[in-house]
Design an enzyme around this catalytic site. Structure first.
Site, PDB file in Angstrom:
ATOM      1  CG  LEU A  35      12.291-129.510  11.023  1.00 26.87           C
ATOM      2  CD1 LEU A  35      11.936-128.804  12.341  1.00 26.87           C
ATOM      3  CD2 LEU A  35      11.055-130.177  10.437  1.00 26.87           C
ATOM      4  CG  HIS A  39       9.438-128.953   7.452  1.00 29.40           C
ATOM      5  ND1 HIS A  39      10.671-129.272   6.943  1.00 29.40           N
ATOM      6  CD2 HIS A  39       8.641-130.021   7.174  1.00 29.40           C
ATOM      7  CE1 HIS A  39      10.635-130.477   6.395  1.00 29.40           C
ATOM      8  NE2 HIS A  39       9.418-130.953   6.513  1.00 29.40           N
ATOM      9  CD  GLN A  63       5.444-141.369   5.008  1.00 33.54           C
ATOM     10  OE1 GLN A  63       4.791-141.290   6.042  1.00 33.54           O
ATOM     11  NE2 GLN A  63       5.715-140.298   4.265  1.00 33.54           N
ATOM     12  CG  ASP A 152       4.388-133.469   0.189  1.00 39.79           C
ATOM     13  OD1 ASP A 152       5.095-134.196  -0.513  1.00 39.79           O
ATOM     14  OD2 ASP A 152       4.861-132.652   1.013  1.00 39.79           O
ATOM     15  CB  SER A 187      12.074-131.129  -1.059  1.00 40.85           C
ATOM     16  OG  SER A 187      12.189-132.520  -0.800  1.00 40.85           O
ATOM     17  CB  SER A 188      13.859-133.328   3.735  1.00 40.83           C
ATOM     18  OG  SER A 188      12.952-132.652   4.575  1.00 40.83           O
TER      19      SER A 188
HETATM   20  P1  AMP Z   1       7.796-133.942   5.213  1.00 39.08           P
HETATM   21  O1  AMP Z   1       8.736-133.699   6.345  1.00 39.08           O
HETATM   22  O2  AMP Z   1       8.457-133.867   3.868  1.00 39.08           O
HETATM   23  O3  AMP Z   1       6.949-135.170   5.407  1.00 39.08           O
HETATM   24  O4  AMP Z   1       6.778-132.721   5.216  1.00 39.08           O
HETATM   25  C1  AMP Z   1       6.053-132.383   6.367  1.00 39.08           C
HETATM   26  C2  AMP Z   1       5.000-131.349   5.999  1.00 39.08           C
HETATM   27  O5  AMP Z   1       5.656-130.200   5.447  1.00 39.08           O
HETATM   28  C3  AMP Z   1       4.030-131.854   4.934  1.00 39.08           C
HETATM   29  O6  AMP Z   1       2.726-131.362   5.229  1.00 39.08           O
HETATM   30  C4  AMP Z   1       4.568-131.229   3.677  1.00 39.08           C
HETATM   31  O7  AMP Z   1       3.598-131.033   2.670  1.00 39.08           O
HETATM   32  C5  AMP Z   1       5.069-129.912   4.194  1.00 39.08           C
HETATM   33  N1  AMP Z   1       6.079-129.354   3.276  1.00 39.08           N
HETATM   34  C6  AMP Z   1       7.185-129.966   2.809  1.00 39.08           C
HETATM   35  N2  AMP Z   1       7.843-129.167   1.928  1.00 39.08           N
HETATM   36  C7  AMP Z   1       7.101-128.032   1.835  1.00 39.08           C
HETATM   37  C8  AMP Z   1       7.233-126.812   1.087  1.00 39.08           C
HETATM   38  N3  AMP Z   1       8.253-126.606   0.254  1.00 39.08           N
HETATM   39  N4  AMP Z   1       6.283-125.859   1.241  1.00 39.08           N
HETATM   40  C9  AMP Z   1       5.233-126.069   2.077  1.00 39.08           C
HETATM   41  N5  AMP Z   1       5.064-127.177   2.814  1.00 39.08           N
HETATM   42  C10 AMP Z   1       5.970-128.144   2.692  1.00 39.08           C
END
Ligand code: AMP
Length: 283
Positions: A35, A39, A63, A152, A187-188
């Site tokens: 996270l 997140h 995915q 995303d 981003s992770s």
């Molecule tokens: P993920 O863990 O990358 O699958 O992301 C989980 C959720 O967090 C998804 O709805 C992503 O779009 C959102 N998310 C990821 N990075 C960001 C960011 N930089 N800003 C806003 N939401 C994000």
């Protein structure tokens, strides 16, 4: 500490009592973990709008394509749990694969059209995996609201379409992209970047500023703006490839002339890391 559930049945029992006996509203934030501030923004919004916030942490194998980063995707449940505690998350769901895809699993959700453009062209099957796992998670948690990041953007549109088409009783709440102070979208996958690559990765964000500058000077031709952005990004060291730069309307239909509210979306390889980002044209 938030309550941690591994099994669908246990989580369902717990949430049923919160929903039915206590009448609590439920907000849901699906994630793949590791996270970060992006997140966090989703979780904070859910906390404001709901009595109970549930976060799922699941790196969904369906995915990822066969040559993608599923194996090396960063994972750290202990760290994520600590962050969830700081943020006041009530429940974390972190299922093992056999809980999400038991033997004999054979149903998929396919949002036609939207799943095949942009990211879908470069990651065949990706949005099928996303839509299927999100529908399963929504059916498990049965939230009042679910939170998705605009980071995303195409994923958000796929989920909104699935919810509309299948009449799912949940409100999808979009959350604006959170960026590092210098503009790089959180981003992770940013942990994959070396110091030098991280510097070049800034070219994604800065290319949006290049576009805004062109637009503010009167340029409206999407082809010209896309070409200038691509040239700008490719002028940076460690940028190995631009998969696409596209300009669309808010529903992801390609545009020839750019207007306020349009989306600019891109996917770029920096070293061996593939990054995506998008931008709403402000004019
Ligand atoms: P993920 O863990 O990358 O699958 O992301 C989980 C959720 O967090 C998804 O709805 C992503 O779009 C959102 N998310 C990821 N990075 C960001 C960011 N930089 N800003 C806003 N939401 C994000």
């Amino acid at each position: 500490m938030p309550l941690l559930f591994r099994r669908v049945k246990d989580l369902r029992n717990h949430l049923r009592s919160l929903r039915c006996d206590k009448g609590f509203s439920i907000g849901f934030v699906p994630t793949m973990g590791y996270l970060h501030e992006g997140h966090e923004a989703l979780i904070r919004k859910s906390k404001v709008q709901n009595d109970v916030t549930v976060v799922s942490i699941y790196v969904n194998p369906t995915q990822f394509g066969p040559s993608e980063d599923y194996d090396r995707y960063p994972r750290d449940l202990e760290r994520d749990m600590a962050l969830c505690e700081d943020l006041g998350v009530d429940v974390v769901f972190a299922p093992p694969d056999e809980e999400m895809y038991p033997m004999g699993f054979q149903t998929e959700v396919y949002v036609k059209g939207l799943s095949d453009i942009l990211e879908g062209k470069f990651r065949p099957g990706h949005f099928k995996g996303v839509a299927t796992v999100v529908l399963k998670l929504l059916n498990i948690v049965q939230p009042d609201r679910a939170y998705f990041g605009e980071k995303d953007y195409q994923q958000l549109k796929v989920i909104e379409t699935m919810v509309r088409d299948l009449l799912l009783p949940v409100e999808i709440v979009p959350v604006e992209t959170v960026r590092e102070p210098d503009g790089l979208a959180c981003s992770s996958r940013n942990v994959y970047l070396s110091k030098e690559e991280r510097e070049s990765a800034l070219s994604l964000y800065r290319s949006f500023l290049v576009a805004e500058d062109l637009i503010s000077k009167g340029e409206r031709r999407a082809e010209v703006i896309k070409k200038k952005m691509e040239e700008f990004i490719l002028s940076h060291p460690h940028v190995t490839k631009v998969d696409y730069v596209e300009i669309t309307d808010p529903d992801l239909r390609p545009k020839e002339r750019v207007e306020k509210g349009d989306r600019i979306l891109l996917a770029v390889w920096v070293g061996s890391t593939r990054l995506i980002d998008n931008w709403k044209v402000s004019l």
